[in-house]
Design an enzyme around this catalytic site. Structure first.
Site, PDB file in Angstrom:
ATOM      1  CE1 TYR A 130     -86.871 -85.811  34.456  1.00  0.00           C
ATOM      2  CE2 TYR A 130     -84.474 -86.050  34.565  1.00  0.00           C
ATOM      3  CZ  TYR A 130     -85.727 -86.161  35.152  1.00  0.00           C
ATOM      4  OH  TYR A 130     -85.834 -86.630  36.424  1.00  0.00           O
ATOM      5  CE1 TYR A 176     -83.704 -85.355  40.148  1.00  0.00           C
ATOM      6  CE2 TYR A 176     -81.369 -85.498  40.693  1.00  0.00           C
ATOM      7  CZ  TYR A 176     -82.459 -85.934  39.955  1.00  0.00           C
ATOM      8  OH  TYR A 176     -82.310 -86.954  39.056  1.00  0.00           O
ATOM      9  CG  ASP A 205     -78.641 -86.508  47.857  1.00  0.00           C
ATOM     10  OD1 ASP A 205     -77.466 -86.558  47.449  1.00  0.00           O
ATOM     11  OD2 ASP A 205     -79.629 -86.671  47.119  1.00  0.00           O
ATOM     12  CE  LYS A 259     -75.251 -85.350  39.719  1.00  0.00           C
ATOM     13  NZ  LYS A 259     -76.490 -85.301  40.498  1.00  0.00           N
TER      14      LYS A 259
HETATM   15  C1  PLP Z   1     -77.545 -86.288  40.649  1.00  0.00           C
HETATM   16  C2  PLP Z   1     -78.137 -86.399  42.002  1.00  0.00           C
HETATM   17  C3  PLP Z   1     -78.770 -87.596  42.417  1.00  0.00           C
HETATM   18  C4  PLP Z   1     -78.947 -88.784  41.506  1.00  0.00           C
HETATM   19  O1  PLP Z   1     -77.747 -89.341  41.097  1.00  0.00           O
HETATM   20  P1  PLP Z   1     -77.702 -90.295  39.776  1.00  0.00           P
HETATM   21  O2  PLP Z   1     -76.298 -90.780  39.740  1.00  0.00           O
HETATM   22  O3  PLP Z   1     -78.078 -89.417  38.624  1.00  0.00           O
HETATM   23  O4  PLP Z   1     -78.695 -91.372  40.002  1.00  0.00           O
HETATM   24  C5  PLP Z   1     -79.257 -87.633  43.697  1.00  0.00           C
HETATM   25  N1  PLP Z   1     -79.141 -86.590  44.529  1.00  0.00           N
HETATM   26  C6  PLP Z   1     -78.537 -85.433  44.168  1.00  0.00           C
HETATM   27  C7  PLP Z   1     -78.413 -84.322  45.152  1.00  0.00           C
HETATM   28  C8  PLP Z   1     -78.026 -85.288  42.893  1.00  0.00           C
HETATM   29  O5  PLP Z   1     -77.461 -84.136  42.513  1.00  0.00           O
END
Ligand code: PLP
Length: 430
Positions: free
Chosen positions: A20, A148, A249, A278
């Site tokens: 970004y 997100y 997620d 992550k």
């Molecule tokens: C970081 C994140 C993503 C995206 O993961 P990347 O490995 O950066 O593609 C998706 N959802 C959540 C909740 C995140 O924190």
């Protein structure tokens, strides 16, 4: 030496994109030469206490001997082989473990290469499921604002409409249904009004919708907001009642960060589809996974295509899988839950004084996540410089100054981290 660093930095500024950032007005970057434990070692010799865990990932700190050993051991066997028509022990062992530690009905797994991709796979699973069930009209999603889910286009289409830049991509992004983010804080007494907006949305659109997708308990990059687990419980009931799949997620919340192993454990519910990423490899390599149930995988497999239509080149990468397994074993080798409690109390004690500053709007802590929300956006480049000058690594965005340190951080380091955050925040915007 100084000259060499400067020439590298000039090259970096001119040629390399960072997350970004602009190429014509790039923000300052700090060269890191190595990292060990909870410290980032800058090329100029300074040491910073890492308050970010490299964006939720490096839960056991850097350069961990057990994770290094897992990597070295695996690399001497094979770094990578294709997953089409081939399988291997690292992928099998990791999948066993993930199925074992996630809620019971999740026992089918798709290994992929990043969080965003795991969200794409989750959404594809949901659409393919309804397609197989002869409901191709169920082809949109519902979610809440301030979410997100990643930077790829479909993931972006369920990110917060403002911070997710829906405006700029208005003609390109698929249209989904949004309601206000849960307004109830984590500990708030429950009132059914907290989920009224979501209920209305579901009642209105459920026939054309495949799934509800959201981050459980903690909304991360969309606002660092914590909300009541009862919201998730009620949402699970609504999804069942209205024939919607629930996609959680857990990419940021997974692996203990919030005080439970997964965000959904706070509510004792299980999603139909779950994304993890992550912290999965402890910050060593990019790896993510999408888990689902036998019911959904069977339906997808009996559909028109007969298969889940996805298969990345680096799917199930053995090196990443081996490190991920060692990372999870390391997590479970100690009382991780007591450790997160320890960090939580320290973060509360250390950050709570910020609440008295007039430029601060809110202070909140959940598990090993501490957030100071300012009334106005901070000048990121300036405040980052102040953090670095004080020997800590914190990367704020917008009005949010927050930390999610590696779980190995010691009490004294946590004290230093929060004391310096508090000092700098006290002088900000006043
Ligand atoms: C970081 C994140 C993503 C995206 O993961 P990347 O490995 O950066 O593609 C998706 N959802 C959540 C909740 C995140 O924190």
């Amino acid at each position: 030496m100084k000259k060499a660093i400067q020439s590298s930095l000039d090259f970096d500024r001119e040629h390399i994109w960072h997350p970004y950032t602009s190429m014509t007005r790039p923000l300052k970057t700090y060269p890191v030469a190595s990292a060990c434990g909870v410290y980032l070692n800058l090329a100029d010799g300074r040491k910073l206490i890492d308050g970010m865990s490299s964006w939720w990932a490096a839960i056991h700190g850097y350069n961990h001997p057990l994770l290094n050993a897992a990597a070295k051991d695996q690399i001497d066997k094979m770094a990578h082989v294709m997953f089409g028509g081939i399988t291997h022990e690292p992928a099998i062992a990791l999948s066993r473990k993930l199925i074992d530690i996630t809620p019971a009905p999740l026992d089918r797994i798709f290994l992929c290469d990043s969080g965003s991709v795991s969200v794409e796979v989750a959404i594809k699973m949901a659409f393919q499921y309804w397609h197989s069930k002869n409901h191709p009209e169920k082809n949109t999603l519902m979610t809440v604002k301030s979410g997100y889910h990643g930077d790829t286009f479909f993931a972006m289409s369920v990110c917060d409409p403002v911070t997710g830049m829906h405006h700029m991509f208005n003609d390109i992004l698929p249209k989904h249904h949004f309601c206000e983010a849960p307004a109830c804080r984590f500990d708030d007494l429950w009132d059914d009004r907290h989920i009224a907006a979501m209920k209305t949305l579901i009642q209105k659109h459920h026939t054309s919708c495949a799934a509800v997708i959201l981050e459980p308990v903690v909304q991360g990059a969309g606002g660092m907001r914590f909300y009541s687990p009862v919201y998730l419980k009620k949402l699970r009931q609504l999804c069942d009642e209205y024939n919607l799949l629930l996609i959680l997620d857990e990419i940021a919340t997974g692996f203990g960060r919030t005080g439970e192993l997964f965000g959904c454990n706070h509510a004792n519910i299980s999603p139909d589809i779950m994304c993890v990423g992550k912290a999965l490899t402890g910050g060593y390599l990019t790896l993510a996974a999408t888990l689902t149930t036998e019911k959904i995988s069977t339906a997808i497999s009996s559909g028109e295509s007969g298969a889940l239509m996805h298969g990345p080149t680096y799917m199930g990468n053995p090196l990443a899988c081996s490190i991920a397994l060692a990372n999870l074993n390391l997590l479970f080798s100690c009382d991780w839950q007591a450790n997160i409690k320890r960090i939580e109390s320290k973060l509360i004690a250390g950050l709570e004084p910020c609440r008295t500053f007039k430029q601060v709007k809110d202070v909140r802590v959940l598990g090993a996540i501490g957030v100071v929300e300012m009334k106005d956006p901070v000048d990121m480049e300036r405040i980052q410089q102040q953090f670095v000058d004080q020997g800590i690594w914190i990367r704020p965005f917008g009005r949010l100054i927050y930390t999610m340190p590696p779980y190995i951080i010691e009490d004294a380091e946590l004290d230093t981290l929060t004391r310096k955050m508090t000092q700098i925040i006290s002088k900000t915007g006043s």
